[in-house]
Design a protein around this motif. Sequence first.
Motif, PDB file in Angstrom:
ATOM      1  N   ASP A  15       0.821  -1.217   0.000  1.00 26.35           N
ATOM      2  CA  ASP A  15       0.000   0.000   0.000  1.00 26.35           C
ATOM      3  C   ASP A  15       0.852   1.263   0.000  1.00 26.35           C
ATOM      4  O   ASP A  15       0.422   2.303   0.526  1.00 26.35           O
ATOM      5  N   VAL A  64     -11.588  -8.845   8.376  1.00 26.63           N
ATOM      6  CA  VAL A  64     -11.939  -7.453   8.649  1.00 26.63           C
ATOM      7  C   VAL A  64     -12.517  -7.313  10.044  1.00 26.63           C
ATOM      8  O   VAL A  64     -12.286  -6.330  10.749  1.00 26.63           O
ATOM      9  N   ARG A  68     -11.774  -4.641  13.178  1.00 30.25           N
ATOM     10  CA  ARG A  68     -12.803  -3.812  13.819  1.00 30.25           C
ATOM     11  C   ARG A  68     -12.928  -4.132  15.308  1.00 30.25           C
ATOM     12  O   ARG A  68     -13.094  -3.229  16.139  1.00 30.25           O
ATOM     13  N   ASP A  83      -4.094  -0.313  11.591  1.00 28.53           N
ATOM     14  CA  ASP A  83      -4.592  -0.052  10.239  1.00 28.53           C
ATOM     15  C   ASP A  83      -5.120  -1.357   9.646  1.00 28.53           C
ATOM     16  O   ASP A  83      -4.758  -2.459  10.099  1.00 28.53           O
ATOM     17  N   GLN A  84      -5.959  -1.235   8.632  1.00 27.74           N
ATOM     18  CA  GLN A  84      -6.458  -2.390   7.896  1.00 27.74           C
ATOM     19  C   GLN A  84      -6.774  -1.921   6.485  1.00 27.74           C
ATOM     20  O   GLN A  84      -7.257  -0.811   6.278  1.00 27.74           O
ATOM     21  N   GLY A  85      -6.473  -2.767   5.515  1.00 32.35           N
ATOM     22  CA  GLY A  85      -6.742  -2.353   4.147  1.00 32.35           C
ATOM     23  C   GLY A  85      -6.537  -3.473   3.158  1.00 32.35           C
ATOM     24  O   GLY A  85      -6.399  -4.647   3.527  1.00 32.35           O
ATOM     25  N   GLN A  86      -6.511  -3.108   1.860  1.00 36.29           N
ATOM     26  CA  GLN A  86      -6.328  -4.086   0.781  1.00 36.29           C
ATOM     27  C   GLN A  86      -5.412  -3.491  -0.272  1.00 36.29           C
ATOM     28  O   GLN A  86      -5.622  -2.371  -0.729  1.00 36.29           O
ATOM     29  N   ASP A  87      -4.397  -4.255  -0.620  1.00 39.30           N
ATOM     30  CA  ASP A  87      -3.456  -3.848  -1.654  1.00 39.30           C
ATOM     31  C   ASP A  87      -3.608  -4.836  -2.804  1.00 39.30           C
ATOM     32  O   ASP A  87      -3.223  -5.999  -2.687  1.00 39.30           O
ATOM     33  N   ALA A  91      -5.517  -8.726   1.318  1.00 42.04           N
ATOM     34  CA  ALA A  91      -6.058  -8.066   2.507  1.00 42.04           C
ATOM     35  C   ALA A  91      -5.023  -8.119   3.624  1.00 42.04           C
ATOM     36  O   ALA A  91      -4.362  -9.138   3.812  1.00 42.04           O
ATOM     37  N   TYR A  92      -4.868  -7.011   4.357  1.00 38.74           N
ATOM     38  CA  TYR A  92      -3.858  -6.985   5.408  1.00 38.74           C
ATOM     39  C   TYR A  92      -4.369  -6.239   6.633  1.00 38.74           C
ATOM     40  O   TYR A  92      -5.334  -5.482   6.575  1.00 38.74           O
TER      41      TYR A  92
END
Length: 638
Positions: A15, A64, A68, A83-87, A91-92
């Motif tokens: 990311d 996810v 949360r 942090d949490q997200g998607q590249d 998903a990471y």
Amino acid sequence: MTTSQTDPMIGRLIDGRYQVRSRIARGGMATVYLATDLRLERRVAIKVMHGHLADDNTFKSRFVQEARSAARLAHPNVVNVFDQGQDSDMAYLVMEYLPGITLRDLLKDYGKLTPEQTIDIMEAVLSGLAAAHKAGIVHRDLKPENVLLADDGRIKIGDFGLARAASANTATGQALLGTIAYLSPELVTRGVADARSDIYALGIMMYEMLTGEQPFQGEQPMQIAYQHANDTVPTPSSKNPAVPPELDEIVLWATAKDPDHRPKDAREMLDRVIEAEKSIRGETAPFQQTMVMPPALGAGLGDADTQIINPAIRQQVAASAPDNVSRLTRTAEKRRAKGWWLFILVLLLAGVAGGTGWYFGSGPGSMVAIPDVSAKAPDAAATTLKNLGFETKQGAAYSTTIAKGLVASTDPAAGAHANRGSTVTINVSQGPRPIQVPKLAGLSQDTAIEQITGLKAVVGTVDKQFNATVPSGTVISASSADGKDLSNGGPYFEGMKVNLVVSVGAIPNVKGSSVNDATAKLTAVGLHTTPGPQSYSDTVPKDAVISAIPQKDGPVRPGDTLALEVSRGPAPVPVPDVVGKTWDVAKKALLDAGFKLNYDATADPFQAIVKVAKTDPAGGIDAPKGSTVTVTFQSLFG
């Protein structure tokens, strides 16, 4: 070549922000790496979901959910999520990096812990978990692998990957989650978890810390699950006599099979642990705060299934604890003596763990919750089960609640977990089971009820009635809900109602009693009274009760009202006119009419020639039967 050198993630920039440095651990759902946050210039742990799970919405949602759940918590004993997200398709999850070991590593090195060490660790874990429970979060996967012991002395709970909101704790129909050795009975049998399920897992962990072994063991996971569902956890002191009774009580409390008998949440258990600590420290010689000793650095730990942090660690050691320092030295020497073969052993164990994880996670050994298909058509139920990977066969079962021809139940039952590919029997309802009711009339009420319930029928109404011929408490008659007479028994069905009529004995006999006495007798047996008619009676004295008359047709029951018929005495009749008649004729007429006589007895010898001069009352006048008539005669020679 090392694992890190062959992992394509090493060196990758995620990311545009997180530079991957090395791999820390690999689990069944994700791999954890050490990375650098280039924006904030700090080391972080980054969890990356396995690529083959990226297309599975269930796993992505769970991934996810961890972010949360953990992000809602800000507590020193919970691993922070940044942090949490998607590249691209990856998903990471970004977490704080804690150099240290897990509680599992500690137990591997030392076998069991002292009561004081156990209390120190449990207080930290319970503090973090109490914050989660207060926020409405249930962890659902508490085990030593998820308790992190940082090298600066901090103790934290990690891996909220299975956490769920406490308001959503129902069976999902998915495979049973969580490590089998720490699953509560309700999770094993029904797939339902709440805060008390976490408490059960902590009780098992506490037992393991105190004894060096888990309470339930077996060659197959299902053997262990069966023990959790059916057996009681023994006291730790039965394995380790050094365990004080206060900790025995906490372990048994936390591992009660019935969730209602456990602490309601981590805060309640923490309070009890703190009380136990005060009691234990007050009864023993003074000692310093317990320090958890780490293992020496070992090879192969980077591939441990649930490892979250780097196993290169150290633990604070009190300078005043020379016995602990000596113990650490001996452990390091043992590790060096193990040499290269320990590395091979760890690799073998990792392979076995990986294969087991695949078999039970996504392979043929994965378990699925049996759905509730009751009251459905058999074909529709079979389709539902086959879509979940089960084979089906049809059976039969009697049911009092499911209509004949529809699905009554399944074997295994709804909510239970079974392997994909296993066979589920669909039991089709045959309606209620036929039964033969015995003769009930003449039995005592209690015996009749035992007979009915013993046949799995149901006692319906119990009608109490007064009966002059059937003793009190005895069944007069019995009938089905649709009116069929079952007094002498007969065929019937399980679950159907049987109505009883039971005698309360005879109505008290109040004839001849005063109104007050009659009212008291009838009130004593639950009857009410009201004034009734007044009638003449030749046998019942005036103002006494002649009879108690029911105010409605049919049997008399407790609570009914009876009207009291009261006597007015004998009915009046005309006095016969006997004036001028001889005494023998007059006397017979007056006596036959029911009167008593008052006359001159000297007339009796001369009855045939003595005549009646007059009567009082006079002939033709009405007078009560039984009253006295005075007779006056003419002179014998007049």
